[in-house]
Design an enzyme around this catalytic site. Structure first.
Site, short mmCIF file in Angstrom:
data_model
loop_
_atom_site.label_atom_id
_atom_site.label_comp_id
_atom_site.label_asym_id
_atom_site.label_seq_id
_atom_site.Cartn_x
_atom_site.Cartn_y
_atom_site.Cartn_z
N ILE A 328 1.38 -1.24 0.31
CA ILE A 328 -0.24 -0.24 0.19
C ILE A 328 0.49 1.10 0.50
O ILE A 328 0.50 2.33 -0.86
CB ILE A 328 -1.08 -0.12 1.25
CG1 ILE A 328 -1.71 -1.03 1.22
CG2 ILE A 328 -1.85 0.90 1.57
CD1 ILE A 328 -2.61 -1.02 2.55
N ASP A 347 10.54 3.19 6.76
CA ASP A 347 10.35 1.65 6.63
C ASP A 347 11.43 1.25 7.05
O ASP A 347 12.32 0.72 6.57
CB ASP A 347 9.92 1.28 5.98
CG ASP A 347 8.75 -0.86 5.03
OD1 ASP A 347 9.47 -1.28 6.74
OD2 ASP A 347 7.75 -1.21 5.36
N ALA A 412 -4.36 2.05 8.83
CA ALA A 412 -3.80 0.88 9.28
C ALA A 412 -4.80 0.74 10.07
O ALA A 412 -5.85 -0.41 9.84
CB ALA A 412 -2.58 1.43 9.50
N ARG A 413 -4.26 1.01 11.63
CA ARG A 413 -5.38 0.44 13.10
C ARG A 413 -5.24 1.58 13.68
O ARG A 413 -4.25 3.17 13.93
CB ARG A 413 -4.43 -1.02 12.86
CG ARG A 413 -4.95 -1.68 13.04
CD ARG A 413 -6.19 -2.66 12.80
NE ARG A 413 -6.65 -3.94 12.01
CZ ARG A 413 -6.91 -4.15 10.79
NH1 ARG A 413 -7.18 -2.62 10.32
NH2 ARG A 413 -6.71 -5.27 10.02
N GLU A 442 -12.04 7.02 20.78
CA GLU A 442 -12.72 7.03 22.12
C GLU A 442 -12.58 8.50 22.54
O GLU A 442 -13.73 9.75 23.66
CB GLU A 442 -12.49 6.11 23.38
CG GLU A 442 -11.15 5.80 23.58
CD GLU A 442 -10.87 5.64 25.15
OE1 GLU A 442 -12.06 5.29 25.92
OE2 GLU A 442 -10.21 4.12 25.18
N HIS A 455 -15.51 2.14 7.69
CA HIS A 455 -14.44 1.39 7.60
C HIS A 455 -14.11 1.40 5.93
O HIS A 455 -14.20 -0.25 5.46
CB HIS A 455 -14.10 -0.45 8.52
CG HIS A 455 -12.86 -0.38 8.02
ND1 HIS A 455 -11.45 0.37 8.33
CD2 HIS A 455 -12.68 -1.83 8.11
CE1 HIS A 455 -10.53 -0.38 8.39
NE2 HIS A 455 -10.79 -1.59 8.21
N GLY A 457 -11.42 1.10 3.82
CA GLY A 457 -10.01 1.19 3.18
C GLY A 457 -9.95 -0.35 2.15
O GLY A 457 -9.89 0.52 1.03
N ALA A 458 -10.82 -0.74 1.91
CA ALA A 458 -10.72 -1.74 1.60
C ALA A 458 -11.88 -2.74 0.76
O ALA A 458 -11.90 -3.33 0.23
CB ALA A 458 -10.41 -3.48 1.69
#
Length: 597
Positions: A328, A347, A412-413, A442, A455, A457-458
């Site tokens: 990605i 990275d 990502a998360r 939160e 969500h 993304g995909a």
């Protein structure tokens, strides 16, 4: 018989026509805006193409009176249609002309037309010319040559159709799963238990005669044994990877299958961050329409006037920091460069394959995360969530290194960015940019600078199809051949089948000294001749594949091996009792099956 190149849908196929004699033949075609070129090949493949008075001319010539055949091709754009053209003969004439249109190959913007010329041997009858009209023509022979055999256009077309059918058949056979051998047909079918909605295009890759596929446990065979788990996507945080590793169960994902979908959402979010698009939309719906009571003229004036409230910036020339340069991240890098942005990347575990895909001469790689944070106007994250490694990768300490107006993109998360730290910086005014994600937080719920999307993304049809297809291929590869690809807990292991091998044994064991020696010694004691093997390891897990000649009783061999050697990662009973997702006991595709463990 002299072969010459036969151009069929962009492929060169050998074709043999009767060998005949000729001297010179010229093909003249009227000028056409869509005609790009004509070409021909002599026996030695040398082209002779000319252009004169707006016409393309190709001369097919020979150096002697030897028997001869030749071919001529016409290449034009997809819009090109062959116009009336004339083929003129030299001192010695030809026997036949045959021409047909080959159309445009898939993905090609050109049309091709092919002309075949066959000439007579010594003392041929004189033939002044033959006129070709349209894109398929029969030869016109004068009375003197009417009795000569003619090359049938129908026969040539039938031959062309036969070649096309053979090509399509070969492509289907190449893409189809391996034919079911005796080994693949013996025993119970593999059991595939699905969770959530999986694209049908992926599930169709499991042959029905060998796989039982369902999302309902009651529709599957009793007491299935877990052999592998695959996630249609990159993240595996919803799978107990550590427990599966202890049990010797590989966990796979589908990296890159949804890369383009996520990349496109990132590009859209760069614009959402820089231009006040969502804020302006909410202002029109929640403020202007209500205050002006849907009066068209009044609303139109307000929409024009209030544009000054949402002045943004352009992304061209700005610096994008990309954290994670895998499938990605690499696509995001290239897309951002194409938009005129400057790109820096970080990275620390970049793979060689991913590195080759990066435009190294157009971007800068940072040695540390801090270096990236200091220079970026936008930061996008593309790393997996790993507790203790990427948890709160961006936090209250290193976010202070960022520019005050930096925009954060997180597809990502959610746990990778410390939302509480971001909220604190918003309150203190040390962070003024937007935080865009497709995860809830939160601490930031309802904050005007946190733009939260579903969500997405995909969530494209293409990404779901790609992920499901890749997952199915990965599972079949493992169950039928023991191949390990795209596993998050097992080493990559690929071993092509040895010539003459009758069986394959795949073993998962603890990565301890002496285990491999015990296995090979046992196989030797059973007179099992090992044709080839591969041994790989990752952390505490070792994985070995053996190819060998046929054995009389593979089931007994496996049972005796389990008792004779130590260091197994797990035994079948443990896998059966501990795991929820259901997979059948794998049977390799060779003639004498031996289960994977």
């Amino acid at each position: 018989m002299i072969p010459f190149p036969f151009h069929l849908f962009g492929q060169r196929k050998p074709l043999t026509l009767p060998s005949l004699a000729s001297s010179n033949y010229n093909c003249f075609l009227p000028a056409s805006k869509n005609l790009e070129s004509i070409y021909n090949e002599d026996r030695d493949g040398t082209p002779h193409v000319k252009k004169h008075d707006g016409r393309f001319s190709s001369c097919l010539s020979t150096q002697n009176a030897a028997d001869r055949s030749a071919s001529l091709g016409i290449l034009g754009s997809r819009a090109f249609r062959p116009e009336p053209c004339r083929l003129e003969a030299g001192a010695q004439n030809f026997r036949s002309i045959s021409t047909w249109e080959l159309g445009a190959p898939d993905g090609c913007n050109h049309r091709r037309m092919h002309i075949s010329i066959s000439t007579l041997g010594p003392n041929p009858p004189q033939l002044s010319d033959a006129t070709l009209r349209g894109h398929r023509h029969a030869m016109r022979l004068p009375p003197a040559a009417a009795s000569l055999p003619e090359v049938s256009e129908i026969a040539l077309l039938e031959r062309a159709l036969e070649l096309v059918k053979n090509r399509i058949k070969a492509e289907k056979e190449a893409s189809a799963p391996p034919p079911a051998s005796v080994a693949m047909q013996c025993g119970k079918p593999f059991t595939i238990k699905t969770f959530n909605a999986i694209s049908p295009s992926g599930l169709e890759k499991f042959p029905k005669e060998r796989y039982a596929v369902s999302g309902k446990t009651e529709d599957l065979p009793d007491s299935p044994m877990v052999r592998c788990i695959v996630r249609c996507g990159a993240g595996v945080n919803n799978i107990p990877v550590s427990k599966m590793t202890e049990l010797g169960v590989p966990v796979f994902n589908t990296p890159g299958a949804n890369a383009n979908a996520v990349k496109e959402l990132v590009i859209a979010s760069l614009l959402l961050a820089s231009r006040g698009i969502m804020e302006g939309h909410r202002h029109v719906n929640d403020v202007i329409y209500k205050e002006e009571k849907m009066d068209y003229d009044a609303c139109a004036k307000r929409i024009e006037k209030d544009k000054a409230m949402f002045v943004g910036t352009e992304i061209e020339g700005k610096t994008l920091g990309v954290i994670g340069l895998g499938a990605i991240g690499g696509k995001v890098v290239n897309a951002a460069l194409d938009l005129g942005m400057k790109v820096v990347g970080f990275d620390p575990v970049l793979s060689l394959d991913a590195a080759w895909k990066l435009p190294g001469d157009r971007m800068n790689r940072c040695n540390t995360l801090d270096d990236l944070l200091k220079v970026s106007d936008y930061i996008t994250i593309h790393v997996p969530y790993i507790m203790g490694a990427t948890h709160h990768l961006l936090n209250g300490t290193n976010l202070l290194l960022c520019k005050p107006g930096v925009h954060l993109l997180n597809f990502a998360r959610g746990e990778i960015i410390d939302g509480e730290a971001v909220l604190d910086m918003y309150k203190r005014g040390t962070l003024k940019g937007k935080y865009i994600s497709d995860f809830a937080d939160e601490f930031l719920a309802g904050h005007p600078r946190h733009l939260v999307l579903p969500h997405l993304g995909a969530s494209t049809e293409e990404a779901e199809d790609n992920s499901a297809a890749m997952a199915a291929d990965t599972v079949r590869d493992f169950l039928q051949t023991g191949t390990i690809r795209n596993s998050v807990n097992f080493p990559q292991t690929v071993l092509p089948k040895a010539d003459g091998a009758g069986g394959r044994l795949c073993i998962v064991n603890k990565n301890q000294t002496g285990v491999l020696g015990q296995i090979t010694s046992f196989l030797g004691s059973k007179n099992v001749n090992i044709a080839q093997q591969i041994n790989t390891s990752r952390g505490d897990i070792a994985y070995t594949i053996f190819d060998f000649a046929e054995v009389a009783d593979p089931d007994s061999l496996q049972e005796e091996l389990a008792k004779a050697c130590q260091g197994w990662a797990s035994l079948p009973s443990q896998c059966q009792a501990s795991a929820k997702p259901s997979q059948a006991k794998p049977v390799p595709s060779q003639a004498k099956p031996v289960p994977s463990q």
